[in-house]
Design a protein around this motif. Structure first.
Motif, PDB file in Angstrom:
ATOM      1  N   LYS A   1      -3.640  18.781  -2.308  1.00  8.75           N
ATOM      2  CA  LYS A   1      -3.928  17.198  -3.160  1.00  8.75           C
ATOM      3  C   LYS A   1      -3.173  17.570  -4.693  1.00  8.75           C
ATOM      4  CE  LYS A   1      -6.025  12.738  -2.945  1.00  8.75           C
ATOM      5  NZ  LYS A   1      -7.369  12.352  -2.023  1.00  8.75           N
TER       6      LYS A   1
ATOM      7  N   ASN B   1       1.184  -1.076   0.481  1.00  7.18           N
ATOM      8  CA  ASN B   1       0.088   0.012  -0.109  1.00  7.18           C
ATOM      9  C   ASN B   1       0.542   1.003  -0.015  1.00  7.18           C
ATOM     10  OD1 ASN B   1      -2.233  -1.724   0.186  1.00  7.18           O
ATOM     11  ND2 ASN B   1      -2.080  -1.444   2.325  1.00  7.18           N
TER      12      ASN B   1
ATOM     13  N   HIS C   1       2.694  10.180  -1.450  1.00  2.00           N
ATOM     14  CA  HIS C   1       1.680   8.859  -1.410  1.00  2.00           C
ATOM     15  C   HIS C   1       0.684   9.254  -0.564  1.00  2.00           C
ATOM     16  CE1 HIS C   1       4.046   6.950  -5.023  1.00  2.00           C
ATOM     17  NE2 HIS C   1       5.248   6.992  -3.807  1.00  2.00           N
ATOM     18  N   TYR C   2       0.651  10.507   0.119  1.00  2.00           N
ATOM     19  CA  TYR C   2       0.306  11.005   2.153  1.00  2.00           C
ATOM     20  C   TYR C   2      -1.434  10.522   1.550  1.00  2.00           C
ATOM     21  CZ  TYR C   2      -0.848  13.898   6.196  1.00  2.00           C
ATOM     22  OH  TYR C   2      -1.389  13.921   7.332  1.00  2.00           O
ATOM     23  N   THR C   3      -1.778   9.651   1.912  1.00  2.09           N
ATOM     24  CA  THR C   3      -2.939   9.656   1.784  1.00  2.09           C
ATOM     25  C   THR C   3      -3.877  10.634   2.514  1.00  2.09           C
ATOM     26  OG1 THR C   3      -3.583   8.180   3.169  1.00  2.09           O
ATOM     27  CG2 THR C   3      -2.429   7.170   1.836  1.00  2.09           C
TER      28      THR C   3
END
Length: 996
Positions: free
Chosen positions: A826, A481, A788-790
């Motif tokens: 984002k 992930n 990749h920070y969610t």
């Protein structure tokens, strides 16, 4: 006296000259006289015939006037009768009579429009046509509304509406309607003619048997009207949109190509207006379109865009600028990154300029490449089985809107987690005949037209994806992930890249260069073959860079050795380079120009990895030999043209002062001054200069001097602080570039390693996120975390600035104007990641790098270096980072003094060296040659060859070396243990240069 036969006879009698003078008239004179008389008779007859025709025409005109007057009189007596209608049709176009008839019918005799008698129907058909012509010419006349109402009645309420409609369709019904709407001013939305005109446009759509033909005509003649939505009030526009049978697009009888190529759509403006109107009417109905209709819509719009010139849909300010985007970047110092793209070998020849588009039309057109529209389109396309039309549509967007290209590609790449990329490859490209190993000819044939859009769109998509795809994503299996999955697996990339290599190689090598330069790709409008080649090259280079950093393809994957004879290739490439040589000061040739003029150099400059590395090194050395020859230098004979004296205690400064403006292409003789101020003995035959060069490089690349910094792998790059940008420091960078160029020019190996991102700059390649790992691994990992920070990136409190510290003073640099007030979100975090990388990799060392490259380019032609990648360039500088091949070294070792290959000490020497480990062997090589890496082409390429000379019988002495001539001076040891001990002691103590 009265003549016997009269005067006429006398005139015809032949005159007889009884005198002594004979006539001098020649035969030619008689013929010319006869010809002139014949011409006079012909002209007289022609005048008589013309007069007769004019008289007949005039009599006809008078008769016609008389008849028309009679017909008008009869018509006026009974306007609404059959006789009156017959008179109207016979008279033809007469706006007053047509108006009188229309008003009379609408006011008192509408029932005659529904008369079923054949005579009435025939006359009504012809009258409808006359009315149609009238409103096309005078749509706002006082009679236009009555004309329109009659036509509406005939086509909607008459029991013979189909008959009348068919007749009008055969007589340019929609063309006339289109002219009528166009003739009404855009501002005249309240015109009473507009409602019945819209009614006439949509009335035929209820006829299922001819709906396809009617829709086709409406597209061509009505939807090409400029600013159509602005001409209609909202309720009429809604009515038109609702009744337009877009779900029947697939029923149009004419092929898409024939529609787009028809004379009415020939002007680019017509195509543009059709696109703009479709952009308003179609997207809201995507979900309702049948798969067949949706596919035809995509095909139609793609064909329209492919037939428009590049930049045709751009705003005027963008047409005058080269495409700019944050992902297309050079090493500019500007705040806004940009890249200049060469679009043609020759200056672009502009066609007739398009008229300026209305701002409202441009606004509508901008919705087509917008991310919002594309997401709606891609979502709708998921319900349809075919992707070819979608591919053609998206690819057309990228070609006709170059400044929107990155947004279009970025949206397509991101959609469905890269699913579109996988689908295109697996459904169309994997099985495509293009690029197969056994089918490399005929790529430009029109038979392959259908195979190009999927391939080229995939190439664009994957190239775009690689811009922001870290190595963690590239090699991701999708099981973790932490990083998104690469849309293509490693195995798929191997097959895909081989296809691209075969195609690119064929376009550089095999196909007709004139066709490649000027020919267009079948079915793709203005796209040229050289643009295709450039797209493939860019994608290939991006994939090859990944493979170079972390190999995943099999051995020999990138090579085309089976298709080319390498010996012939080398000879031809060297000849082409010689032919392309230009006088000093002449303009530099671009990579595209070189590819056009020289196919082999085109390959070496664009896809060099297709040729084995050793072959390219050989070509590089041949280029140098050619250059030496042009300067009158014999590489086999050392004749110094310049003599320079340097102090060993101040070697770098003396070298800088005395060699800064000297031509380093020619041999330089060095004389060393020892610590006592005396000249060292010996004559420089080239070896002393090598020692000077290697010693100089050790000094100037010392990080304590402040010009260079080292990363964690001890690889060098220019220092980014402000002192390094001062004029004196920049002169040093230029000098170091020249010295390093001299080492490359002479084939002297230098034991120095540069950071990968800096080597990439030598080759004119852009630096992206993964190159940051070779500069600042911590920053690289931090940017990967952000990528990749969610969560919400705004929670991290980042803005578009970069912090740097110099000599203990911290300062903040804005990456874009007002960057300190723009939060990283984002939506813009990829831009932020790129700009941070660009700042650290390029902007901070821009001036230092330019000075270095200026000096390097004085010695080495930049296109020579473009034959290599970063790793290969490092090998070219310092040798191959591989184990020392002792067998190869022994085969190419020379002996001096009492030594030969079978002498006892030599036998012991090779036995001892064979027992050395990897580091000890490298140490021996460094001790004897000044470089720990073996030559990249083997020790046969070491100049001069490695040599061993006896140094006397005193076994207490340590071995010494003359690194300038690659010479090991070895005492005649008779004991293996002693030899091993002394040799290692010398190597580890780094015994210096020995003049004895």
């Amino acid at each position: 006296m009265i003549p016997l036969f009269g005067d006429e006879h006398i005139r015809r009698r032949k005159e007889i000259n009884l005198g002594g003078n004979r006539s001098h008239s020649s035969h030619e004179d008689i013929l010319l006289q006869a010809k002139a008389q014949r011409s006079q008779r012909h002209d007289q007859k022609r005048r008589q015939d013309s007069a007769a025709r004019i008289q007949a025409w005039w009599r006809g005109v008078l008769q016609l006037r008389s008849v028309r007057q009679d017909l008008r009189r009869i018509f006026a007596q009974d306007v609404t009768s059959l006789v009156g209608l017959r008179c109207l049709v016979l008279i033809g176009t007469d706006e007053k009579l047509l108006g009188a008839w229309s008003n009379a019918i609408m006011n008192e005799a509408q029932d005659v429009l529904f008369n079923s008698e054949p005579s009435w129907r025939v006359l009504l058909r012809r009258t409808a046509y006359l009315l149609l012509r009238s409103i096309a010419t005078w749509p706002q006349s006082e009679y236009a509304l009555a004309h329109l109402n009659i036509l509406c009645l005939l086509l909607s309420r008459s029991p013979f509406a189909d008959e009348y409609l068919q007749y009008l369709l055969n007589h340019n019904f929609y063309r006339s309607i289109g002219k009528a709407v166009s003739a009404i001013p855009v501002e005249a939305k309240t015109s009473p003619s507009l409602p019945p005109l819209v009614e006439l446009i949509t009335a035929p759509f209820t006829k299922s048997d001819i709906i396809g033909r009617c829709l086709e005509d409406a597209l061509v003649y009505v939807l090409t009207i400029p600013l159509l939505p602005n001409r209609l009030p909202l309720h009429l526009l809604t009515s038109l949109s609702a009744r337009l049978p877009l779900t029947s697009l697939h029923l149009m009888p004419t092929s898409i190509s024939d529609i787009v190529d028809c004379s009415y759509l020939a002007p680019p403006e017509s195509k543009i207006h059709l696109l703009a109107n479709l952009a308003v009417l179609t997207p809201p109905r995507y979900a309702k379109l049948t798969p067949a209709a949706f596919e035809v819509y995509l095909q139609l719009t793609a064909a329209l865009m492919n037939n428009l010139p590049t930049h045709a849909l751009e705003p005027p300010e963008n047409k005058r600028e080269i495409s700019r985007n944050w992902a297309d970047e050079d090493d500019s110092d500007d705040d806004t990154p940009k890249v200049a793209i060469v679009t043609s070998f020759e200056p672009a020849k502009l066609s007739t300029p398009l008229p300026e588009l209305d701002k409202r039309t441009r606004t509508r057109l901008q919705t087509l490449p917008s991310p919002q529209h594309l997401n709606i389109l891609l979502t709708a396309a998921q319900h349809h089985t075919s992707r070819l039309s979608l591919i053609s549509f998206c690819f057309a967007l990228t070609t006709v809107w170059p400044t929107r290209r990155d947004k279009v590609l970025g949206t397509a790449v991101a959609f469905n987690g890269g699913g579109l990329v996988r689908e295109i490859y697996r459904l169309y490209v994997r099985s495509s005949p293009l690029g197969r190993d056994d089918e490399s000819n005929g790529l430009t044939s029109s038979d392959r037209a259908d195979a190009w859009p999927p391939l080229l769109f995939l190439v664009d998509l994957y190239t775009q994806a690689l811009l922001t795809m870290g190595d963690d994503e590239f090699f991701s299996s999708g099981m973790s992930n932490s990083a998104p999955r690469n849309p293509l697996t490693v195995d798929e990339l191997t097959t895909f890249s081989r296809k691209l290599l075969n195609i690119a190689f064929a376009l550089y090598w095999r196909e007709d260069p004139n066709n490649i330069q000027r020919g267009g790709v079948p079915g793709l409008g203005y796209l040229k073959w050289e643009d295709v080649r450039e797209k493939l090259t860019k994608c290939l280079q991006a994939i090859h860079v990944r493979d170079s950093r972390r190999p995943f393809t099999p051995t020999g994957h990138w090579l085309v050795t089976s298709q080319v004879d390498m010996a012939t290739f080398v000879q031809a490439a060297v000849l082409e380079e010689r032919n392309l040589a230009v006088p000093e000061g002449a303009r530099m040739l671009s990579k595209r120009q070189i590819a056009y003029m020289s196919p082999r150099l085109g390959i070496l400059n664009n896809i060099p990895f297709a040729i084995p590395f050793e072959v390219r090194v050989s070509i590089f050395r041949h280029f140098v030999v050619n250059d030496m020859g042009s300067r009158g230098v014999d590489m086999h004979e050392f004749r110094a043209r310049n003599r320079v004296t340097v102090r060993r205690s101040s070697l770098a400064q003396d070298g800088f002062d005395k060699l800064q403006d000297v031509d380093l292409h020619v041999p330089i003789a060095i004389t060393f001054i020892d610590q006592f101020g005396n000249e060292e003995a010996g004559i420089d035959g080239g070896g002393v200069f090598k020692e000077f060069l290697t010693s100089l490089c050790k000094e100037v690349f010392d990080t304590d001097r402040g010009l260079w910094l080292a990363n964690k792998k001890n690889e060098l790059y220019p220092a980014p602080h402000s002192l390094a940008t001062e004029r004196h420091s920049l002169n040093w960078y230029r000098f170091i570039g020249r010295i390093l160029g001299k080492a490359l020019y002479e084939g002297i190996l230098i034991d120095v390693a540069f950071a990968g991102f800096f080597l990439a700059k030598w080759l004119g390649k852009q630096s992206f996120l993964d190159d940051l790992a070779s500069l600042d691994p911590d920053l690289y990992n931090g940017l990967l975390f952000l990528k990749h920070y969610t969560g919400d990136p705004e929670d991290l409190s980042l803005n578009f600035t970069a912090a740097e510290e110099e000599f203990g003073v911290a300062r903040t640099v804005e990456l874009i104007p007002n960057g300190s007030n723009i939060a990283v979100s984002k939506e813009n975090r990829l831009q932020y990641i790129y700009l941070v990388s660009h700042y650290r990799l390029s902007k901070q060392i821009k001036r230092q790098s330019e000075a270095f490259f200026e000096g390097l380019s004085e010695m080495i032609d930049p296109k020579w270096l473009r034959m290599f990648n970063q790793q290969e360039l490092q090998i070219l500088l310092g040798g191959v980072n591989a184990p020392v091949d002792l067998e190869n070294l022994r085969q190419h070792t020379n002996y001096g003094g009492l030594y030969d290959d079978h002498e006892t000490t030599i036998e012991l020497f090779w036995k001892v060296v064979n027992s050395f480990d990897h580091e000890q062997r490298r140490g021996l090589l460094r001790f004897a040659t000044s470089c720990s890496r073996p030559p990249l082409l083997g020790f046969e390429a070491l100049v001069p060859n490695f040599a061993i000379r006896d140094a006397g019988a005193d076994e207490n002495r340590l071995p010494t070396a003359s690194t300038c001539v690659n010479l090991l001076k070895l005492p005649r040891y008779q004991n293996e243990t002693v030899l091993r001990e002394k040799l290692l002691q010398a190597i580890n103590s780094n015994a210096g240069f020995d003049l004895s």
